[in-house]
Each structure stands twice: as structure tokens, then as C-alpha cells.
Design an enzyme around this catalytic site. Structure first.
Site, short mmCIF file in Angstrom:
data_model
loop_
_atom_site.label_atom_id
_atom_site.label_comp_id
_atom_site.label_asym_id
_atom_site.label_seq_id
_atom_site.Cartn_x
_atom_site.Cartn_y
_atom_site.Cartn_z
CD GLU A 180 61.71 -67.41 22.82
OE1 GLU A 180 62.50 -66.55 22.42
OE2 GLU A 180 61.55 -67.67 24.03
CG HIS B 35 69.22 -72.41 26.37
ND1 HIS B 35 69.42 -72.78 25.07
CD2 HIS B 35 68.31 -71.40 26.35
CE1 HIS B 35 68.67 -72.03 24.29
NE2 HIS B 35 67.99 -71.18 25.02
NE ARG C 138 64.40 -72.13 26.87
CZ ARG C 138 64.72 -70.92 27.31
NH1 ARG C 138 65.12 -70.75 28.55
NH2 ARG C 138 64.65 -69.88 26.50
CG HIS D 284 69.50 -70.78 30.20
ND1 HIS D 284 70.29 -69.75 29.73
CD2 HIS D 284 68.21 -70.42 29.93
CE1 HIS D 284 69.53 -68.81 29.21
NE2 HIS D 284 68.27 -69.18 29.31
NE ARG E 170 63.76 -69.58 32.34
CZ ARG E 170 64.00 -68.95 31.19
NH1 ARG E 170 63.14 -68.05 30.73
NH2 ARG E 170 65.09 -69.21 30.50
#
Length: 537
Positions: free
Chosen positions: A121, A243, A289, A350, A385
Site C-alpha cells: 500500500e 482517505h 494518503r 478517515h 498515518r
């Protein structure tokens, strides 16, 4: 009717962190695990992607640590990152022992191998995300819940909404200790007194403070608000992760399109089919992100778009259906066949990267009070994060905090003489429309003024509005019987205030906090730590 309860450990929250801790303590202690609604109501159940961990011989703890530090924009605490990543293999091993059905590699003949399938990811330099198809959170939650239900020392209580922590200070007693909590039992309408030797906040984040969010309705920042009112510090509340890809459809409430799609080659496109991420970052769709969310926000505002598109239709249909069955089926219910066409997506709130300040054992500033999972600030996430580090943090800190509790059993006694909740001065409300109106207004101005891109003027407007709302809510709270909606609104308004105050203090753009008035990043990275003026604020 029993309005008093006594336990060794009171766990507020029934997600991965709370259940992990309860299972590690149940052999020695009586544990109560509380959920505001159904036990599955928290964010864990809805997590799709997976758990980041060093499981491959080609991967290293140093590489995982380095990736996390880079994604965190210079604000991660390296000791906390190393603690969590260093325990990742053991944490996954424990989940496997509990029976979590992680996806395994397939042989050429279609049979399962002994090796687990690892995906990649955004921000990760290796394939290190272990997962259960695209419903990892549900697999973890259901497995841990089944184990907890089978344990006689764990009591699972639904429809219990925490009102406030009970502290020695609030009762005028010596010391600075948490003694338990007042809990609204929605099944009988009464506030009950829970006395515990140790209280654990595992209440999740606060993304419901925003109008658009991937989170369930329960993500109202209850633990952060209660801890603040009890005298605990909070940190880095300005870092709210948006997100990049939530399904854009009028009937698709809070449905997340997992980042693993981009990890497997999905591309972000404009309505005309043109890619845009390479213009913003060399890592393109695999950038962290915050970068991807800002790029989407920029393109939507530049072109006046309602959404952009995530396209994985160039991959084989069978690959898509086998790797992303949940996303495939859910999109199909809205008439979108992701094997043939792109998915309309928008950013949505998110994850809450800040939270209650804790040490490496999950201890807060208040003796006998712990905070684990998204409600806590461990130093792992920094200013942004990295994908799939959150479930890892839940499991590691659930295990670490349980060990610390067991080491302190001889030092902590139960306070069995706690006063009952006094509701003699309040009445039933006949004006609940005030709650729903304030709820809507709060989430709207937080989205407009304290969202992906901020300015000083927007933050000042938000601060003015939240001050007025909190005054109204306080008056309502003081005069009427509590309800879940009122308690969540009270907590959300307080958390919104903490987010705004933290954002106003940060005179730079870093990670998830981006302001047009201070676009540069300062040389020195410092946490934003807020100290409550008193335990009763």
C-alpha cells in the site's frame, strides 16, 4: 435494578484494541467490554486493507520503521515506531493463533499454499500487508469476538454509552486516579456506576466530526473528550487523515475503497480518462494518503468536479473479484462493475492521528487509566498515518497495556464506594431537534473550514462557531436527561474545539495539516500538546 457494577478492568470500546486487551487479561481478571451499540459498531469491523508487519525474509524492521518515519512528516517518535514494528511479527502470530483466516498465496493449480499473501500500500517499500481478502477488519473482529464470547471472565455489554470518567479529583479525594466511569444503559435508560481497578479507553477516533467520513457513526471522539475532561493531555489533534478514495454515490454511506486497489495497480483518473497523480508526486497513486487526498481535492476544485475516478478495470476480472470481493460486490449493488468501469471516488475523513497522550505501555496522565488504539497518541503516526499501521498499533498496544496492568495488580485496589449518578435535577427533553441541528452545523463547518486545505481565517470562523455551539450544548446537557445523541454531540463539539485550537497553533504545513497561510514546513518538527486547564473543564 442494579445501578452499580464492579470489575477488575473496564474496557470502553469493543474493537481490535479492546478485545485484544481483554483476551490477554481474562485468565486472571474479571473484564467488562462495553459497546455503544452492537459490538461490531466500531471501526475495526469495517477495516478492509490489512495489517502492516515485517513477515517476509526480504523485509526488515528498519525498512518498515523508515517508511513510517517518512510518511509521518518528521513527527513520528522513533522509539514508539520501533516498539510497534518490532512487535509486529509476534502480534500477527498471536492473531493467527486465535484463528484469524488471513489470505494465503495460491499455487498454479489454484490450491492454497502455506505462505500468506502480502500486498503493498501507499508509502510502503515492500509487500508487507497481511490481509483477509479485502475484509481484514471483519475477520479480525469476528475471530476475537468469538474468543471473548467463549471466556467466562469477559462480560460483553451492548448499548452502553460512556458519560464520563470518575476520578479521585472530581470526588475530592487524594491522588490523581481514575476509579471507573458513569455509563448510560440504553436498555433501561439509566446511568449506572462502573467501578474498576483499571479503566481502558479503546473508543476509536473522531472522524464523525466531519461531514464526509469513511467511519461508522460511533466515531465521535468519546474517549478523547472524556480523558480531556478528566485532566489528560492530548496531542497532534490537527492531523486528521482524509482517505483519498471513498465511494461517491448518494446511497453509499461511508463506504471505503481500500488503498490495496492502488497497491495492485488501480489508477486515479479525471472524467476524461486522464491520469493526474504523476503531476503531483513521483510515486503517483502509491504516494502517502495526504498527498493523494490533496491532489484529488485540488483537481476537484480546479475543474469543479463532484468526484474523480479510480480504475482497476485493466486488470483481469477474476483477479479483481478474488482479491477485492467486498468492494466488487458492494459497487455492483450500486450498478458499478469495477471489472469493466472506473469507480467514482472522493476523499473523506478517515483517521484521527492525534489523541490522548500515552506512554509505551498505554498509560495516560491519570493513574489506572489507559488509552489504546485510535483514541491514543503513541507517536507512531506523526503528521500522517501510513496505511495499515493502525490495526497493528491496536494489537501491539492491547498486548503491551495488558502486561502493564498485570504487573500492577498488587498496587491498585477497587474503589467500591463511588456515588451514584444524580439525575434528580434534570427532565426529559422535548426539543431534540436542537441536537440534530447542532450536529449537522458542527460537521458542516468542520468540513468547510477545518478540512483538507485550511486558512487562518477559516480556522477563526470555525473557532467562533464551536464556542457558541459548546455553550448551547452545555446548557442542554445541564438541564435534560442524557441520551446517546446528546453525549456524542457534547464529545464531538469538544473534540472539534481541540482540533481547531491545535490547527491554529501550527504555523506551518506538515503532513495532513495544510494551510495556505503557512505553506512551508518549519525546520524543527514539534508536537502540538494541549494541557487541560483543570480536571473539570
Amino acid at each position: 435494578m442494579n445501578l452499580r457494577h464492579e470489575y477488575d478492568v473496564l474496557v470502553i470500546g469493543s474493537g481490535a484494541a479492546g478485545l485484544t486487551l481483554a483476551l490477554h487479561l481474562a485468565a486472571d481478571l474479571r473484564v467488562a467490554v462495553l459497546s455503544k451499540g452492537q459490538l461490531s459498531e466500531g471501526s475495526t469491523f469495517w477495516a478492509q486493507g490489512g495489517v502492516a508487519a515485517v513477515l517476509d525474509d526480504h523485509d526488515t524492521v528498519d525498512a518498515h520503521v523508515q517508511d513510517t518515519l517518512i510518511a509521518g512528516g518528521g513527527l513520528c517518535h522513533e522509539d514508539a515506531v520501533r516498539h510497534i514494528v518490532g512487535h509486529s511479527r509476534d502480534a500477527i502470530g498471536w492473531l493467527i493463533e486465535q484463528g484469524v483466516p488471513f489470505t494465503r498465496e495460491r499455487r498454479e493449480d489454484g490450491s492454497e499454499s502455506d505462505d500468506f499473501h502480502l500486498t503493498r500500500e501507499g508509502g510502503h517499500s515492500h509487500r508487507r500487508i497481511i490481509h483477509a481478502a479485502d475484509a481484514t477488519g471483519a475477520a479480525i473482529f469476528n475471530t476475537l469476538l468469538q474468543q471473548a464470547q467463549a471466556h467466562s471472565n469477559i462480560e460483553l455489554l451492548e448499548d452502553r454509552v460512556a458519560v464520563d470518567l470518575i476520578t479521585s479529583q472530581k470526588l475530592g479525594r487524594s491522588g490523581k486516579r481514575c476509579l471507573g466511569a458513569y455509563i448510560l444503559n440504553r436498555q433501561n435508560g439509566h446511568v449506572e456506576t462502573f467501578s474498576a481497578r483499571f479503566t481502558v479507553l479503546a473508543t476509536g477516533g473522531a472522524s464523525k466530526v466531519y461531514l464526509y467520513t469513511s467511519n461508522p457513526d460511533s466515531a465521535s471522539g468519546d474517549g478523547i473528550a472524556m480523558a480531556w475532561r478528566a485532566g489528560c493531555r492530548v496531542a497532534n489533534m490537527e492531523f486528521n487523515q482524509f482517505h483519498p478514495t471513498c465511494l461517491y454515490h448518494p446511497k453509499a454511506k461511508s463506504f471505503l475503497i481500500t488503498e490495496a486497489l492502488r497497491g495492485e495497480g488501480a489508477l486515479l483518473k479525471l472524467p476524461n480518462g486522464q491520469r493526474f497523480m504523476p503531476r503531483f508526486d513521483a510515486r503517483a497513486e502509491l504516494a502517502p494518503r495526504d498527498i493523494v487526498a490533496r491532489a484529488i481535492d485540488h483537481e476537484m476544485k480546479r475543474l469543479g468536479l463532484d468526484c474523480v475516478y479510480l480504475d482497476i478495470s485493466h486488470k483481469p476480472a477474476e483477479f479483481i473479484r478474488s482479491h477485492f470481493p467486498t468492494v466488487y460486490e458492494r459497487c455492483l449493488t450500486f450498478g458499478i462493475d469495477i471489472t469493466r468501469e472506473p469507480i467514482p471516488v472522493v476523499p473523506a475523513a478517515h483517521y484521527t492521528c492525534g489523541g490522548i497522550v500515552v506512554d509505551q505501555n498505554g498509560r495516560t496522565d491519570l493513574d489506572s487509566l489507559y488509552a489504546i488504539g485510535e483514541t491514543s497518541f503513541t507517536g507512531l503516526h506523526g503528521a500522517n498515518r501510513m496505511a495499515s499501521n493502525s490495526l497493528l498499533e491496536c494489537i501491539v498496544y492491547g498486548r503491551t497495556a495488558s502486561q502493564d496492568i498485570l504487573s500492577r495488580l498488587g498496587q491498585t485496589q477497587l474503589a467500591s464506594d463511588l456515588p451514584r449518578w444524580d439525575e434528580s435535577q434534570v427532565t426529559d427533553s422535548d426539543e431534540d431537534v436542537i441536537i440534530s441541528h447542532n450536529w449537522d452545523e458542527l460537521r458542516r463547518f468542520m468540513w468547510d473550514y477545518v478540512g483538507i486545505v485550511r486558512t487562518t481565517k477559516r480556522l477563526q470562523r470555525a473557532k467562533h462557531r464551536v464556542d457558541m455551539l459548546r455553550a448551547e450544548i452545555h446548557e442542554f446537557y445541564s438541564n435534560y436527561r442524557v441520551s446517546r445523541d446528546l453525549l456524542e454531540l457534547r464529545n464531538l463539539a469538544l473534540v472539534a474545539d481541540l482540533i481547531i485550537r491545535s490547527a491554529m497553533l501550527r504555523k506551518e504545513s506538515r503532513g495532513l495539516h495544510y494551510t495556505l497561510d503557512y505553506p512551508a514546513q518549519l525546520e524543527q518538527a514539534e508536537d502540538t500538546i494541549l494541557q487541560p486547564p483543570s480536571a473539570d473543564d
